[in-house]
Design an enzyme around this catalytic site. Structure first.
Site, mmCIF file in Angstrom:
data_model
loop_
_atom_site.group_PDB
_atom_site.id
_atom_site.type_symbol
_atom_site.label_atom_id
_atom_site.label_comp_id
_atom_site.label_asym_id
_atom_site.label_seq_id
_atom_site.Cartn_x
_atom_site.Cartn_y
_atom_site.Cartn_z
ATOM 1 C CE1 TYR A 34 1.135 -0.230 4.365
ATOM 2 C CE2 TYR A 34 0.053 1.899 4.358
ATOM 3 C CZ TYR A 34 0.893 0.985 4.963
ATOM 4 O OH TYR A 34 1.494 1.306 6.154
ATOM 5 N NE ARG A 53 6.788 4.447 0.532
ATOM 6 C CZ ARG A 53 6.521 5.296 1.522
ATOM 7 N NH1 ARG A 53 7.463 5.614 2.400
ATOM 8 N NH2 ARG A 53 5.335 5.845 1.641
ATOM 9 N NE ARG A 101 -5.827 -19.600 4.797
ATOM 10 C CZ ARG A 101 -4.833 -20.400 5.202
ATOM 11 N NH1 ARG A 101 -4.774 -21.632 4.742
ATOM 12 N NH2 ARG A 101 -3.920 -19.969 6.053
ATOM 13 C CG HIS A 103 0.544 -20.634 2.826
ATOM 14 N ND1 HIS A 103 -0.551 -21.376 3.223
ATOM 15 C CD2 HIS A 103 0.957 -19.985 3.928
ATOM 16 C CE1 HIS A 103 -0.782 -21.184 4.504
ATOM 17 N NE2 HIS A 103 0.126 -20.330 4.965
ATOM 18 C CE LYS A 148 3.090 3.461 3.231
ATOM 19 N NZ LYS A 148 3.251 3.626 4.668
ATOM 20 C CD GLU A 180 10.291 2.087 10.283
ATOM 21 O OE1 GLU A 180 10.133 3.056 9.534
ATOM 22 O OE2 GLU A 180 10.057 0.918 9.928
ATOM 23 C CG LEU A 204 8.329 2.609 4.701
ATOM 24 C CD1 LEU A 204 7.945 1.285 4.058
ATOM 25 C CD2 LEU A 204 7.093 3.447 4.947
HETATM 26 C C1 LIG Z 1 6.634 2.014 9.466
HETATM 27 C C2 LIG Z 1 6.645 3.374 8.844
HETATM 28 N N1 LIG Z 1 7.793 4.071 8.821
HETATM 29 C C3 LIG Z 1 7.850 5.308 8.280
HETATM 30 C C4 LIG Z 1 6.729 5.919 7.736
HETATM 31 C C5 LIG Z 1 6.830 7.291 7.142
HETATM 32 O O1 LIG Z 1 6.780 7.229 5.733
HETATM 33 P P1 LIG Z 1 6.256 8.456 4.859
HETATM 34 O O2 LIG Z 1 7.112 9.627 5.231
HETATM 35 O O3 LIG Z 1 6.478 8.006 3.465
HETATM 36 O O4 LIG Z 1 4.831 8.679 5.209
HETATM 37 C C6 LIG Z 1 5.517 5.219 7.714
HETATM 38 C C7 LIG Z 1 4.333 5.838 7.131
HETATM 39 O O5 LIG Z 1 3.227 5.432 7.330
HETATM 40 C C8 LIG Z 1 5.474 3.908 8.277
HETATM 41 O O6 LIG Z 1 4.327 3.205 8.279
#
Ligand SMILES: Cc1ncc(COP(=O)(O)O)c(C=O)c1O
Length: 295
Positions: A34, A53, A101, A103, A148, A180, A204
């Site tokens: 997403y 991304r 269903r 895997h 993501k 993070e 991320l």
């Molecule tokens: C785990 C995680 N890290 C960092 C971010 C920040 O990313 P962005 O600046 O692209 O929104 C997000 C955004 O939802 C996130 O889910």
């Protein structure tokens, strides 16, 4: 009130009418990726970065990308155009589609593509002024946090733990090093230097993270991109979180202890205030030049 219009597999329709079969692999396995793209004055912000991304996330899970970059950009613009708010958060999801269903990847199944655009809530002025509370937690997510993916259970549980502790976000550590937040990247400031961990499979690659780093470089603010120990985070002069919806938001307490030292302790610091302003100025500049903001 006009209903919220969403996009699902080639059609725009009111959100109440959008239906996905129960065998969708997004529902069954969390097998999808997403994006969340902010739009200001009905223009997507940093669209190319988000779509790049998205492409990397799809490639990372072996999901065939159903659209070209130009087609994605068009769909994002269309969903924004069909909804009323001036500032919107576009949520875009692609799953591996509907199949019995099992895997392994199903063969010959079209991905499910869903998009919705809702109002982008401004960050409360009080939070920008005073900062938010955060708690530290062990990063117990998988080892592919650079993707993501819609499988967000670990992030959900971490955020819930933060909320139950009265905090807005968590600051995560893996093996004693900062990674993070549950839905944000983390920056700290020590002796005037902005410090943040490098991109890796542990975080991320945030679009806001990229913008903040570019702004720091463009304005010659001292910057170090390197591993950060837990001790350094606890001794920081400033801590911030960044994300597309929270922008640049100071963290004022970590585990109930004020962030920073001396008079500044527990208050957002000067570097956060500077970066917040630079970010707002950058947004205004880009939004005034739509040709740059749209792919
Ligand atoms: C785990 C995680 N890290 C960092 C971010 C920040 O990313 P962005 O600046 O692209 O929104 C997000 C955004 O939802 C996130 O889910």
């Amino acid at each position: 009130m006009t209903p919220q219009i969403v996009y699902l597999n080639g059609k725009f329709l009111p959100i109440d009418e959008a239906r996905v079969p129960v065998l969708d692999r997004g529902f069954i396995f969390g097998d999808g990726v997403y994006e969340v793209i902010p739009a200001y004055a009905r223009q997507p912000f940093e669209l190319d970065g988000h779509l790049e991304r998205l492409e990397a996330s799809m490639a990372g899970i072996g999901l065939t990308n159903p659209h070209s970059r130009a087609e994605w950009a068009k769909l994002v613009s269309e969903v924004i155009a069909k909804n009323e708010p001036q500032n919107q958060a576009v949520y875009l999801q692609v799953t591996r589609g509907v199949a019995p269903r099992d895997h392994p990847f199903p063969k010959g199944v079209a991905p499910t593509v869903f998009m919705m655009a809702g109002p982008l809530k401004p960050v409360p002025a009080e939070q920008i002024e005073n900062g938010v509370a955060a708690v530290s937690l062990v990063d117990n997510r998988w080892l592919r946090c650079n993707l993501k993916t819609t499988s967000l259970l670990a992030n959900v549980l971490l955020r819930q733990a933060a909320v139950e502790a009265g905090a807005a976000e968590c600051v995560l550590f893996r093996d004693g090093f900062l990674t993070e937040g549950s839905a944000s990247n983390i920056f700290l400031v020590k002796n005037g230097v902005i410090i943040t961990p490098p991109k890796s499979n542990f975080i991320l690659p945030g679009i806001t993270y990229d913008v903040v780093i570019e702004l720091a470089r463009a304005h010659r603010l001292p910057l170090e991109i390197r591993q950060v120990s837990e001790a350094e985070v606890r001794d920081a002069d400033e801590l911030w979180l960044t994300s597309s919806t929270k922008e640049v938001l100071p963290i004022s307490t970590l585990d109930g202890k004020p962030v920073g030292h001396g008079e500044q302790s527990g208050k957002p610091g000067p570097v956060a205030a500077r970066m917040y302003q630079l970010y707002q100025d950058y947004k205004r500049t880009v939004m005034r030049a739509p040709a740059n903001a749209q792919a």
